[in-house]
Design a protein around this motif. Structure first.
Motif, short mmCIF file in Angstrom:
data_model
loop_
_atom_site.label_atom_id
_atom_site.label_comp_id
_atom_site.label_asym_id
_atom_site.label_seq_id
_atom_site.Cartn_x
_atom_site.Cartn_y
_atom_site.Cartn_z
N VAL A 7 13.96 36.30 18.09
CA VAL A 7 13.77 37.40 19.05
C VAL A 7 12.41 37.26 19.73
O VAL A 7 12.29 37.35 20.95
CB VAL A 7 13.92 38.78 18.35
CG1 VAL A 7 13.45 39.91 19.27
CG2 VAL A 7 15.36 39.01 17.91
N VAL A 8 11.37 37.02 18.93
CA VAL A 8 10.02 36.85 19.49
C VAL A 8 9.98 35.65 20.43
O VAL A 8 9.44 35.73 21.54
CB VAL A 8 8.96 36.74 18.38
CG1 VAL A 8 7.62 36.29 18.93
CG2 VAL A 8 8.82 38.08 17.66
N ARG A 9 10.56 34.51 20.01
CA ARG A 9 10.56 33.32 20.87
C ARG A 9 11.22 33.61 22.22
O ARG A 9 10.69 33.26 23.28
CB ARG A 9 11.29 32.16 20.18
CG ARG A 9 10.42 31.33 19.28
CD ARG A 9 11.11 30.02 18.87
NE ARG A 9 12.20 30.24 17.94
CZ ARG A 9 12.05 30.40 16.62
NH1 ARG A 9 10.85 30.37 16.08
NH2 ARG A 9 13.10 30.59 15.84
N ARG A 10 12.38 34.25 22.18
CA ARG A 10 13.10 34.55 23.43
C ARG A 10 12.31 35.51 24.32
O ARG A 10 12.23 35.30 25.53
CB ARG A 10 14.47 35.13 23.12
CG ARG A 10 15.43 34.11 22.59
CD ARG A 10 16.79 34.71 22.34
NE ARG A 10 17.68 33.71 21.75
CZ ARG A 10 18.99 33.80 21.79
NH1 ARG A 10 19.59 34.82 22.37
NH2 ARG A 10 19.73 32.86 21.23
N LEU A 11 11.77 36.55 23.72
CA LEU A 11 11.03 37.52 24.52
C LEU A 11 9.78 36.90 25.14
O LEU A 11 9.45 37.19 26.30
CB LEU A 11 10.65 38.74 23.67
CG LEU A 11 11.82 39.63 23.25
CD1 LEU A 11 11.37 40.65 22.23
CD2 LEU A 11 12.46 40.29 24.45
N ARG A 12 9.10 36.04 24.41
CA ARG A 12 7.90 35.37 24.96
C ARG A 12 8.26 34.47 26.13
O ARG A 12 7.46 34.29 27.06
CB ARG A 12 7.19 34.57 23.87
CG ARG A 12 6.34 35.43 22.99
CD ARG A 12 5.35 34.61 22.20
NE ARG A 12 4.42 35.51 21.54
CZ ARG A 12 4.06 35.39 20.29
NH1 ARG A 12 4.52 34.41 19.55
NH2 ARG A 12 3.21 36.25 19.76
N ARG A 13 9.44 33.86 26.08
CA ARG A 13 9.88 32.97 27.16
C ARG A 13 10.52 33.72 28.32
O ARG A 13 10.89 33.12 29.32
CB ARG A 13 10.91 31.98 26.62
CG ARG A 13 10.34 30.93 25.72
CD ARG A 13 11.41 29.89 25.43
NE ARG A 13 11.15 29.27 24.16
CZ ARG A 13 12.05 29.02 23.22
NH1 ARG A 13 13.30 29.33 23.41
NH2 ARG A 13 11.71 28.45 22.10
#
Length: 145
Positions: free
Chosen positions: A48-54
């Motif tokens: 979730v964090v990876r996707r939101l950061r991207r």
């Protein structure tokens, strides 16, 4: 290195990634953020964090670009260091110290808790619940209001 050692290291790395992700999300979202636990349950906190950061949309979340912007400005290592410097610790779901009754809140449960002191949060929360039950019991027995 044995297969067991490799699995143990992989589990440890995954647990650390989850811990860091939950701390990050707790720092940049409001408690009870609609859809957040659903997204975590589906994808895992680190993803979730990876996707939101991207800037990749996460279907369960509204305003996810705003969360992504806040995540990009967060230094989670600094947050962890500051917590430690204050003599505090971070407790996340799954930790031995996590108060199990918080899970009853479902998707409204906290992502993380910050605690000071040496006492076990889980044990103190159990005692406080018992204390409330005991107080209610005494009030009914003695008609105290």
């Amino acid at each position: 290195m044995t297969v067991s050692d490799i699995r143990s290291q992989r589990d440890s790395d995954e647990n650390e990634a989850t811990r860091r992700a939950l701390i990050s999300l707790a720092c940049v979202t409001e408690p009870g953020q609609v859809g957040l636990w659903e997204a975590i349950d589906r994808l895992g906190a680190a993803e979730v964090v990876r996707r939101l950061r991207r800037g990749v949309p996460v279907t369960e979340l509204r305003h996810c670009y705003d969360i992504g912007e806040r995540l990009s400005g967060l230094d989670v290592d600094d947050q962890i260091r500051r917590t430690r410097d204050l003599g505090a610790r971070t407790i996340i779901p799954g930790d031995m110290e996590w108060p199990g009754r918080l899970n009853d809140l479902g998707p409204q449960k906290p992502l993380a808790l910050w605690c000071w002191g040496e006492a076990s949060l889980r044990l103190h929360s159990l005692r406080s619940v018992r204390s409330e039950e005991h107080t209610s019991e005494l009030q009914s027995q003695f008609r105290i209001s």
